[in-house]
Design a protein around this motif. Structure first.
Motif, short mmCIF file in Angstrom:
data_model
loop_
_atom_site.label_atom_id
_atom_site.label_comp_id
_atom_site.label_asym_id
_atom_site.label_seq_id
_atom_site.Cartn_x
_atom_site.Cartn_y
_atom_site.Cartn_z
N LEU A 3 0.82 -1.22 0.00
CA LEU A 3 0.00 0.00 0.00
C LEU A 3 0.85 1.27 0.00
O LEU A 3 0.52 2.24 -0.67
CB LEU A 3 -0.95 0.00 1.20
CG LEU A 3 -2.15 -0.91 1.11
CD1 LEU A 3 -2.95 -0.85 2.41
CD2 LEU A 3 -3.03 -0.57 -0.06
N HIS A 4 1.94 1.27 0.74
CA HIS A 4 2.81 2.45 0.77
C HIS A 4 3.38 2.74 -0.61
O HIS A 4 3.39 3.89 -1.05
CB HIS A 4 3.94 2.26 1.79
CG HIS A 4 4.89 3.40 1.81
ND1 HIS A 4 4.56 4.62 2.35
CD2 HIS A 4 6.16 3.53 1.32
CE1 HIS A 4 5.58 5.45 2.19
NE2 HIS A 4 6.56 4.81 1.59
N ALA A 9 3.36 5.87 -5.64
CA ALA A 9 3.24 5.87 -7.10
C ALA A 9 2.07 6.73 -7.55
O ALA A 9 2.18 7.49 -8.53
CB ALA A 9 3.08 4.44 -7.61
N TRP A 10 0.93 6.63 -6.84
CA TRP A 10 -0.22 7.44 -7.22
C TRP A 10 0.08 8.93 -7.08
O TRP A 10 -0.22 9.72 -7.97
CB TRP A 10 -1.46 7.09 -6.40
CG TRP A 10 -2.48 8.18 -6.49
CD1 TRP A 10 -2.88 9.01 -5.52
CD2 TRP A 10 -3.18 8.59 -7.67
NE1 TRP A 10 -3.78 9.91 -6.00
CE2 TRP A 10 -3.99 9.68 -7.33
CE3 TRP A 10 -3.19 8.16 -8.99
CZ2 TRP A 10 -4.80 10.34 -8.24
CZ3 TRP A 10 -4.01 8.80 -9.90
CH2 TRP A 10 -4.80 9.88 -9.53
N LEU A 11 0.68 9.33 -5.97
CA LEU A 11 0.98 10.74 -5.75
C LEU A 11 1.96 11.27 -6.80
O LEU A 11 1.82 12.40 -7.28
CB LEU A 11 1.50 10.97 -4.34
CG LEU A 11 0.44 10.79 -3.25
CD1 LEU A 11 1.07 10.82 -1.87
CD2 LEU A 11 -0.66 11.83 -3.37
N MET A 16 2.30 14.60 -11.86
CA MET A 16 2.66 14.78 -13.27
C MET A 16 1.44 15.00 -14.16
O MET A 16 1.54 15.67 -15.18
CB MET A 16 3.45 13.57 -13.78
CG MET A 16 4.82 13.43 -13.13
SD MET A 16 5.82 12.10 -13.84
CE MET A 16 4.80 10.66 -13.57
N THR A 17 0.30 14.44 -13.78
CA THR A 17 -0.90 14.52 -14.64
C THR A 17 -2.15 14.80 -13.80
O THR A 17 -3.05 13.96 -13.73
CB THR A 17 -1.09 13.20 -15.42
OG1 THR A 17 -1.17 12.13 -14.47
CG2 THR A 17 0.03 12.94 -16.38
N LEU A 30 -6.69 6.28 -2.89
CA LEU A 30 -5.71 6.77 -1.92
C LEU A 30 -6.37 6.91 -0.55
O LEU A 30 -5.81 6.48 0.47
CB LEU A 30 -5.13 8.11 -2.38
CG LEU A 30 -4.09 8.75 -1.47
CD1 LEU A 30 -2.87 7.84 -1.30
CD2 LEU A 30 -3.67 10.10 -2.03
N GLY A 31 -7.55 7.48 -0.51
CA GLY A 31 -8.29 7.59 0.75
C GLY A 31 -8.62 6.23 1.33
O GLY A 31 -8.52 6.00 2.53
#
Length: 126
Positions: A3-4, A9-11, A16-17, A30-31
């Motif tokens: 999860l970390h 990776a998501w952030l 970037m987009t 993410l939440g």
């Protein structure tokens, strides 16, 4: 990937987009990841960000999660306020069942909420 690593990776992807067509779902997940890690304050902030920037997307589910985070943080007045207004405004029966259980100060961990994200496979949230 844990999860970390997924959060990181998501952030990075979002930085970037930010106008990506999947940004809303990314904020939701993410939440959700933060909630599952029991980082309730971070999860609460993430769901509030989702509603602020993507107000028409996943509204009922995000509001349910906001109420659940308040509940886990033992902020029962805030939880009851969010969940009570959600009960009056949502048509989703499964979300209503979950919210009603929390408003009555019952944990509804045995119930699952099923919903569909943009035509993808059903999602089960406990």
């Amino acid at each position: 990937m844990n999860l970390h690593q997924l959060r990181t990776a998501w952030l990075r992807f979002y930085a970037m987009t930010p106008a990506s067509e999947i940004a809303d779902e990314g904020w939701f997940w993410l939440g959700e990841a933060r909630y599952r890690d029991r980082a309730f304050q971070d999860s609460l902030s993430t769901f509030k960000t989702l509603l602020e920037y993507f107000p028409a997307v996943l509204v009922s589910m995000a509001r349910l999660r906001i109420g659940m985070n308040h509940y886990e943080l033992k902020e029962f007045v805030e939880a009851r306020s969010v969940l009570s207004s959600l009960l009056q405004e949502t048509d989703n029966e499964e979300i209503k069942i979950r919210a009603e259980g929390l408003v009555k100060n019952e944990r509804c961990g045995c119930l699952n909420v099923h919903f569909r994200l943009r035509g993808q496979a059903d999602l089960i949230v406990s």
